[in-house]
Design an enzyme around this catalytic site. Structure first.
Site, PDB file in Angstrom:
ATOM      1  N   LYS A  10       0.676  -1.028  -0.023  1.00  0.00           N
ATOM      2  CA  LYS A  10      -0.011   0.049   0.092  1.00  0.00           C
ATOM      3  C   LYS A  10       0.888   1.140   0.058  1.00  0.00           C
ATOM      4  CE  LYS A  10      -3.852  -2.077   2.672  1.00  0.00           C
ATOM      5  NZ  LYS A  10      -4.542  -1.988   3.845  1.00  0.00           N
ATOM      6  N   TYR A  50     -12.424  -2.311  -3.203  1.00  0.00           N
ATOM      7  CA  TYR A  50     -12.774  -2.478  -1.792  1.00  0.00           C
ATOM      8  C   TYR A  50     -14.597  -2.350  -1.872  1.00  0.00           C
ATOM      9  CZ  TYR A  50      -8.350  -2.133   0.569  1.00  0.00           C
ATOM     10  OH  TYR A  50      -7.110  -2.222   1.059  1.00  0.00           O
ATOM     11  N   ASN A 123      -1.584  -0.222   7.507  1.00  0.00           N
ATOM     12  CA  ASN A 123      -0.991  -1.476   7.810  1.00  0.00           C
ATOM     13  C   ASN A 123      -0.093  -2.174   6.546  1.00  0.00           C
ATOM     14  OD1 ASN A 123      -3.225  -2.116   5.966  1.00  0.00           O
ATOM     15  ND2 ASN A 123      -4.414  -3.054   7.934  1.00  0.00           N
ATOM     16  N   HIS A 126      -2.284  -5.316   1.294  1.00  0.00           N
ATOM     17  CA  HIS A 126      -3.245  -5.949   1.242  1.00  0.00           C
ATOM     18  C   HIS A 126      -3.012  -7.207   0.681  1.00  0.00           C
ATOM     19  CE1 HIS A 126      -7.250  -6.848  -0.231  1.00  0.00           C
ATOM     20  NE2 HIS A 126      -6.610  -7.306  -1.398  1.00  0.00           N
ATOM     21  N   GLU A 137      -9.931 -10.391  -7.330  1.00  0.00           N
ATOM     22  CA  GLU A 137      -8.973  -9.361  -7.347  1.00  0.00           C
ATOM     23  C   GLU A 137      -7.996  -9.554  -8.534  1.00  0.00           C
ATOM     24  OE1 GLU A 137      -9.356  -8.322  -2.677  1.00  0.00           O
ATOM     25  OE2 GLU A 137      -7.535  -9.292  -3.177  1.00  0.00           O
TER      26      GLU A 137
HETATM   27  O1  CDP Z   1      -6.728  -5.755   4.896  1.00  0.00           O
HETATM   28  P1  CDP Z   1      -7.510  -6.504   5.628  1.00  0.00           P
HETATM   29  O2  CDP Z   1      -8.302  -7.726   4.728  1.00  0.00           O
HETATM   30  O3  CDP Z   1      -7.134  -7.246   6.736  1.00  0.00           O
HETATM   31  O4  CDP Z   1      -8.844  -5.953   6.354  1.00  0.00           O
HETATM   32  P2  CDP Z   1     -10.412  -5.595   5.844  1.00  0.00           P
HETATM   33  O5  CDP Z   1     -11.341  -5.528   6.846  1.00  0.00           O
HETATM   34  O6  CDP Z   1     -10.789  -6.119   4.527  1.00  0.00           O
HETATM   35  O7  CDP Z   1     -10.186  -3.942   5.738  1.00  0.00           O
HETATM   36  C1  CDP Z   1      -9.447  -3.572   4.556  1.00  0.00           C
HETATM   37  C2  CDP Z   1      -8.491  -2.205   4.979  1.00  0.00           C
HETATM   38  O8  CDP Z   1      -9.262  -1.192   5.603  1.00  0.00           O
HETATM   39  C3  CDP Z   1      -7.628  -2.658   6.171  1.00  0.00           C
HETATM   40  O9  CDP Z   1      -6.604  -3.339   5.808  1.00  0.00           O
HETATM   41  C4  CDP Z   1      -7.292  -1.179   6.771  1.00  0.00           C
HETATM   42  O10 CDP Z   1      -6.193  -0.555   6.040  1.00  0.00           O
HETATM   43  C5  CDP Z   1      -8.702  -0.510   6.564  1.00  0.00           C
HETATM   44  N1  CDP Z   1      -9.637  -0.500   7.648  1.00  0.00           N
HETATM   45  C6  CDP Z   1      -9.554   0.574   8.324  1.00  0.00           C
HETATM   46  O11 CDP Z   1      -8.920   1.690   8.420  1.00  0.00           O
HETATM   47  N2  CDP Z   1     -10.243   0.708   9.628  1.00  0.00           N
HETATM   48  C7  CDP Z   1     -10.947  -0.193   9.942  1.00  0.00           C
HETATM   49  N3  CDP Z   1     -11.879  -0.119  10.919  1.00  0.00           N
HETATM   50  C8  CDP Z   1     -11.283  -1.537   9.111  1.00  0.00           C
HETATM   51  C9  CDP Z   1     -10.207  -1.300   8.149  1.00  0.00           C
HETATM   52 MG    MG Z   2      -9.834  -7.487   3.246  1.00  0.00          MG
END
Ligand code: CDP
Ligand code: MG
Length: 159
Positions: A10, A50, A123, A126, A137
């Site tokens: 990212k 997303y 973080n 992705h 994807e």
């Molecule tokens: O990336 P991952 O699949 O682990 O998490 P996700 O639930 O699919 O969410 C996508 C991305 O959104 C996360 O990696 C975070 O960067 C962001 N996010 C956030 O900023 N705040 C949240 N409460 C949840 C997700």
């Molecule tokens: Mg995800």
């Protein structure tokens, strides 16, 4: 059992100069990079990538974060690659991500902190969440001609 999965470094990972270090981790685990490119996505593409999150409260901050600079996109191939890559990346919230995972080793913040600051959780990576997500994807990010099948030196010993 061989699978393919999408990984994005990212904008925070790219801007922190971690493209090499993060990519190395996947290479060392024996995963094969079968496609790779740098892309600066726009808001419309972010909504496609997303799509599951578009209606969620955190989406505006997530969209701002993922479009703030280029990402490095890659397709990794390996045995149970979807699950293995998620394991290496670690839990979404860096606060909870154990040492040894990318999110645990290179970040530390919490949802609470990010929410208070009005920003997305940075973080670094992705990674597709499951096989169905990986399939969608990969199709969204890469054309068939951009994916390459080749032998790596690793394959003799790790696959
Ligand atoms: O990336 P991952 O699949 O682990 O998490 P996700 O639930 O699919 O969410 C996508 C991305 O959104 C996360 O990696 C975070 O960067 C962001 N996010 C956030 O900023 N705040 C949240 N409460 C949840 C997700
Ligand atoms: Mg995800």
């Amino acid at each position: 059992m061989k699978e393919q999965t999408l990984v994005l470094i990212k904008p925070d990972g790219v801007q922190r100069g971690l493209i090499g270090e993060l990519t190395t981790r996947f290479e060392k685990a024996g995963l094969t990079i079968i496609g790779m490119k740098m892309v600066w996505i726009d808001k419309a593409f972010a909504k496609k990538h997303y799509s599951a999150h578009v209606k969620k409260a955190f989406y505006p901050t997530l969209e701002a974060m993922i479009t703030e600079g280029p990402v490095v996109a890659m397709i990794l191939e390996g045995v149970h690659a979807v699950e293995q890559v998620r394991k290496m990346v670690g839990p979404t919230e860096p606060r909870k991500a154990p040492p040894g995972t990318i999110r645990g080793d290179y970040a530390h913040v919490s949802y609470e902190y990010a929410d208070k600051k009005g920003v997305a959780v940075k973080n670094l990576i992705h990674a597709s969440g499951n096989k169905a997500e990986a399939k969608d994807e990969i199709k969204l990010w890469f054309k068939k001609q951009e994916l390459h099948s080749y032998q790596t030196a690793h394959q003799k010993h790790t696959m």
